[in-house]
Design a protein around this motif. Structure first.
Motif, PDB file in Angstrom:
ATOM      1  N   VAL A   1       0.846  -1.197   0.000  1.00  7.98           N
ATOM      2  CA  VAL A   1       0.000   0.000   0.000  1.00  7.98           C
ATOM      3  C   VAL A   1       0.879   1.242   0.000  1.00  7.98           C
ATOM      4  CG1 VAL A   1      -1.729   1.292   1.310  1.00  7.98           C
ATOM      5  CG2 VAL A   1      -1.727  -1.195   1.372  1.00  7.98           C
ATOM      6  N   ARG A   2       0.515   2.227  -0.792  1.00  8.19           N
ATOM      7  CA  ARG A   2       1.181   3.529  -0.687  1.00  8.19           C
ATOM      8  C   ARG A   2       0.428   4.314   0.392  1.00  8.19           C
ATOM      9  NH1 ARG A   2       0.255   8.244  -4.523  1.00  8.19           N
ATOM     10  NH2 ARG A   2       1.503   9.847  -3.525  1.00  8.19           N
ATOM     11  N   LEU A   3       1.156   4.676   1.443  1.00  4.03           N
ATOM     12  CA  LEU A   3       0.530   5.270   2.614  1.00  4.03           C
ATOM     13  C   LEU A   3       0.739   6.780   2.593  1.00  4.03           C
ATOM     14  CD1 LEU A   3      -0.879   4.116   5.076  1.00  4.03           C
ATOM     15  CD2 LEU A   3       1.347   3.812   6.164  1.00  4.03           C
ATOM     16  N   CYS A   4      -0.340   7.561   2.549  1.00  4.80           N
ATOM     17  CA  CYS A   4      -0.220   9.028   2.578  1.00  4.80           C
ATOM     18  C   CYS A   4      -0.875   9.520   3.853  1.00  4.80           C
ATOM     19  CB  CYS A   4      -0.913   9.642   1.372  1.00  4.80           C
ATOM     20  SG  CYS A   4      -0.263   9.073  -0.196  1.00  4.80           S
ATOM     21  N   LEU A   5      -0.100   9.580   4.934  1.00  2.00           N
ATOM     22  CA  LEU A   5      -0.642  10.035   6.219  1.00  2.00           C
ATOM     23  C   LEU A   5      -0.505  11.549   6.322  1.00  2.00           C
ATOM     24  CD1 LEU A   5       0.737   7.182   8.501  1.00  2.00           C
ATOM     25  CD2 LEU A   5      -1.554   7.430   7.539  1.00  2.00           C
ATOM     26  N   GLY A   6      -1.283  12.145   7.231  1.00  4.19           N
ATOM     27  CA  GLY A   6      -1.261  13.601   7.358  1.00  4.19           C
ATOM     28  C   GLY A   6      -1.779  14.288   6.096  1.00  4.19           C
ATOM     29  N   THR A   7      -2.589  13.570   5.346  1.00  4.48           N
ATOM     30  CA  THR A   7      -3.136  14.099   4.089  1.00  4.48           C
ATOM     31  C   THR A   7      -4.653  14.006   4.140  1.00  4.48           C
ATOM     32  OG1 THR A   7      -1.205  13.254   2.912  1.00  4.48           O
ATOM     33  CG2 THR A   7      -3.132  13.768   1.564  1.00  4.48           C
ATOM     34  N   ALA A   8      -5.338  15.122   3.886  1.00  7.26           N
ATOM     35  CA  ALA A   8      -6.805  15.108   3.947  1.00  7.26           C
ATOM     36  C   ALA A   8      -7.391  15.210   2.543  1.00  7.26           C
ATOM     37  CB  ALA A   8      -7.302  16.263   4.803  1.00  7.26           C
ATOM     38  N   ALA A   9      -8.464  14.456   2.327  1.00  7.18           N
ATOM     39  CA  ALA A   9      -9.217  14.604   1.075  1.00  7.18           C
ATOM     40  C   ALA A   9     -10.027  15.890   1.169  1.00  7.18           C
ATOM     41  CB  ALA A   9     -10.126  13.405   0.892  1.00  7.18           C
ATOM     42  N   LYS A  10     -10.075  16.635   0.070  1.00  8.55           N
ATOM     43  CA  LYS A  10     -10.789  17.931   0.073  1.00  8.55           C
ATOM     44  C   LYS A  10     -11.995  17.939  -0.846  1.00  8.55           C
ATOM     45  CE  LYS A  10      -7.622  20.784  -1.214  1.00  8.55           C
ATOM     46  NZ  LYS A  10      -6.911  21.994  -1.554  1.00  8.55           N
ATOM     47  N   GLY A  11     -11.961  17.100  -1.880  1.00 10.48           N
ATOM     48  CA  GLY A  11     -13.064  17.115  -2.835  1.00 10.48           C
ATOM     49  C   GLY A  11     -12.930  15.972  -3.821  1.00 10.48           C
ATOM     50  N   LEU A  12     -13.999  15.803  -4.614  1.00  7.09           N
ATOM     51  CA  LEU A  12     -14.049  14.662  -5.525  1.00  7.09           C
ATOM     52  C   LEU A  12     -14.680  15.080  -6.843  1.00  7.09           C
ATOM     53  CD1 LEU A  12     -13.512  11.587  -5.382  1.00  7.09           C
ATOM     54  CD2 LEU A  12     -15.882  11.309  -4.662  1.00  7.09           C
ATOM     55  N   ARG A  13     -13.969  14.796  -7.931  1.00  5.60           N
ATOM     56  CA  ARG A  13     -14.562  14.952  -9.271  1.00  5.60           C
ATOM     57  C   ARG A  13     -14.531  13.576  -9.901  1.00  5.60           C
ATOM     58  NH1 ARG A  13     -10.299  18.575  -9.911  1.00  5.60           N
ATOM     59  NH2 ARG A  13      -9.548  17.478 -11.760  1.00  5.60           N
ATOM     60  N   ASP A  14     -15.094  13.479 -11.082  1.00  5.38           N
ATOM     61  CA  ASP A  14     -15.129  12.190 -11.743  1.00  5.38           C
ATOM     62  C   ASP A  14     -13.710  11.629 -11.913  1.00  5.38           C
ATOM     63  OD1 ASP A  14     -16.524  10.157 -12.728  1.00  5.38           O
ATOM     64  OD2 ASP A  14     -16.698  10.951 -14.762  1.00  5.38           O
ATOM     65  N   GLY A  15     -13.378  10.600 -11.186  1.00  2.58           N
ATOM     66  CA  GLY A  15     -12.079   9.941 -11.345  1.00  2.58           C
ATOM     67  C   GLY A  15     -10.907  10.664 -10.721  1.00  2.58           C
ATOM     68  N   VAL A  16     -11.157  11.777 -10.020  1.00  2.00           N
ATOM     69  CA  VAL A  16     -10.050  12.541  -9.414  1.00  2.00           C
ATOM     70  C   VAL A  16     -10.385  12.897  -7.970  1.00  2.00           C
ATOM     71  CG1 VAL A  16      -8.644  14.635  -9.541  1.00  2.00           C
ATOM     72  CG2 VAL A  16      -9.424  13.544 -11.650  1.00  2.00           C
ATOM     73  N   LEU A  17      -9.452  12.567  -7.076  1.00  2.00           N
ATOM     74  CA  LEU A  17      -9.592  12.946  -5.668  1.00  2.00           C
ATOM     75  C   LEU A  17      -8.699  14.153  -5.413  1.00  2.00           C
ATOM     76  CD1 LEU A  17     -10.631  11.964  -2.770  1.00  2.00           C
ATOM     77  CD2 LEU A  17      -8.341  11.009  -2.537  1.00  2.00           C
ATOM     78  N   GLU A  18      -9.277  15.207  -4.826  1.00  2.00           N
ATOM     79  CA  GLU A  18      -8.467  16.381  -4.458  1.00  2.00           C
ATOM     80  C   GLU A  18      -8.053  16.220  -3.007  1.00  2.00           C
ATOM     81  OE1 GLU A  18     -11.211  19.533  -5.161  1.00  2.00           O
ATOM     82  OE2 GLU A  18     -11.506  18.852  -7.228  1.00  2.00           O
TER      83      GLU A  18
END
Ligand code: FAD
Length: 389
Positions: A68-85
């Motif tokens: 798994v690629r682990l991205c801690l300390g990172t928050a999701a902000k939004g979602l478009r079709d096929g893209v996570l901000e």
């Protein structure tokens, strides 16, 4: 599907990864987590951690072996079709698991209030639970009762302010909740029922009535909200959490949701359920992963949870409706071990609550699952095993 992104590094997130790999997914997996920790369990925060028995509750899962690629300390902000901000930039995905859990509700006021959701919350609060400290706990629900248990055991002078008629009134109704009132008295805790907090102040609480509750430490345990604000404005349908079907599919293709934030359709109970308990975060990911992998799995459990309070093991299985009738097994005024069954109009078991009667919950859960009818007179006889009713 080449790349699955899992948002939320809690139990539901890590279990989703395990389920994807167990289901044969060999593509890339990225785990996005706002906290700086590897996934950890929350139930011990209000139990063993507050009691000083442990400092770490990290989930026993080998994320390296799961590739798994682990991205801690990172928050999701939004979602478009096929893209996570995210706070660290954009990420393309083919499949997405939403597992962002829930956030505690806070009271108004300028005074310091503790909540209990993260390991930091638990360790900070633990330091303040010292002998003689005046602790005001707002809310006599599941978390409130466990905090009170730890605070009383630490020798604090505890006052509980609860808006309902009894402890656990929202979860179980006042008739059942009132059977736990005595537990507070025996622990030397002052329980103020029917009292609403106005504000949290520097030196305690001001109630709506104007009365004051002086306190050195204020703990707010009045419930949580699904942590889904980051999805506002996206095409994911929200209504008390992320709305999903019985396959845990959201309104967006290849996007599923699990755990505290998911509001799913239950075939069994013909109702929408959002269950903020550990067993749901543990089990639902199997269905969510199967759905992402194109299998026709359905999530239709009999929900289960437990709470450890005042030396009692309290367990619940099922889903109760206002119209279900209650049948007591045992007399809570005399016997410390008792259960309550909720029966439907046609005598099927909807739910069971047990206090130190683990067999009733194990058998009751199976009976709810089977949907068979029970004999109410036998149910009322605590000497008859529930499976023989
Ligand atoms: P969480 O565990 O909340 O994990 C969600 C993760 O997502 C968090 O780490 C959060 O920081 C992260 N996140 C949120 N927003 C974002 C974002 N935008 N971007 C990236 N990451 C984000 N259940 C029981 O059945 N019995 C118990 O005795 C019991 N005791 C409990 C005691 C405490 C103190 C608490 C807090 C909970 C307890 N529970 C209990 C409930 C149980 O722990 C939860 O149901 C379970 O943790 C839910 O798991 P989850 O993965 O859905 O959410």
């Amino acid at each position: 599907m080449d790349h699955v992104v899992v948002v939320g590094a809690g139990l539901a997130g890590v279990r989703s990864i395990e389920a994807l790999r167990a289901g044969g997914f060999t593509g890339r997996i990225t785990l996005i987590g706002e906290e700086h920790h590897r996934p950890y369990d929350r139930p011990p925060l209000s139990k063993a951690v507050l009691l000083g028995e442990t400092d770490s509750t990290v989930v026993d899962s080998d994320l390296d072996a799961l590739d798994v690629r682990l991205c801690l300390g990172t928050a999701a902000k939004g979602l478009r079709d096929g893209v996570l901000e995210t706070t660290e930039g954009e990420l393309e995905y083919d499949g997405l698991v939403i597992a962002t859990g829930a956030t505690p509700i806070r009271l108004r006021g300028e005074g310091r209030q503790h909540v209990l959701r993260t390991i930091e919350d638990a360790l900070t609060l633990r330091e303040r639970l010292v002998p003689g400290a005046r602790v005001a706990v707002v809310g006599a629900g599941w978390i409130g009762a466990e905090v009170v248990t730890a605070a009383a055991r630490a020798g604090c002078a505890v006052t509980v302010v609860e808006a309902g008629e009894s402890p656990l009134a929202v979860a179980l109704g006042p008739a059942v909740g009132s059977h736990t009132t005595d537990w507070y008295a025996r622990a030397g805790v002052e329980l103020r029922l029917g009292a609403m907090v106005g504000t949290v102040d520097a030196d305690g609480l001001t109630l709506m009535s104007g009365a004051r509750v002086p306190a050195d430490v204020v703990v707010t345990g009045i419930g949580v909200r699904p942590a889904v604000d980051w999805l506002k404005g996206s095409a994911v349908r929200l209504d008390d959490g992320v709305v999903v079907d019985e396959h845990l599919r959201t309104s967006l293709p290849n996007v599923v949701a699990v755990g505290d934030c998911a509001n799913w359709w239950s075939r069994r109970f013909r109702a929408r359920l959002r269950v903020e308990h550990w067993d749901t975060a543990l089990q639902a990911p199997d269905t969510a992963a199967a759905t992402l992998l194109g299998e026709g799995a359905v999530y239709d459990p009999v929900p289960y949870f437990w709470s450890e309070q005042f030396g009692h093991m309290v367990q619940f299985a099922g889903h109760r409706d206002a119209g279900d009738r209650m049948v007591l097994r045992g007399d809570p005024r005399r016997d410390p071990k008792w259960s309550v069954c909720w029966l439907t109009a046609d005598d099927r078991l909807a739910a069971v609550l047990t206090v130190d009667r683990p067999r009733d919950v194990v058998q009751g859960r199976k009976i709810v699952e089977s949907g068979r009818r029970l004999d109410p007179l036998r149910v009322a006889d605590a000497a008859v095993a529930l499976r023989d009713c």
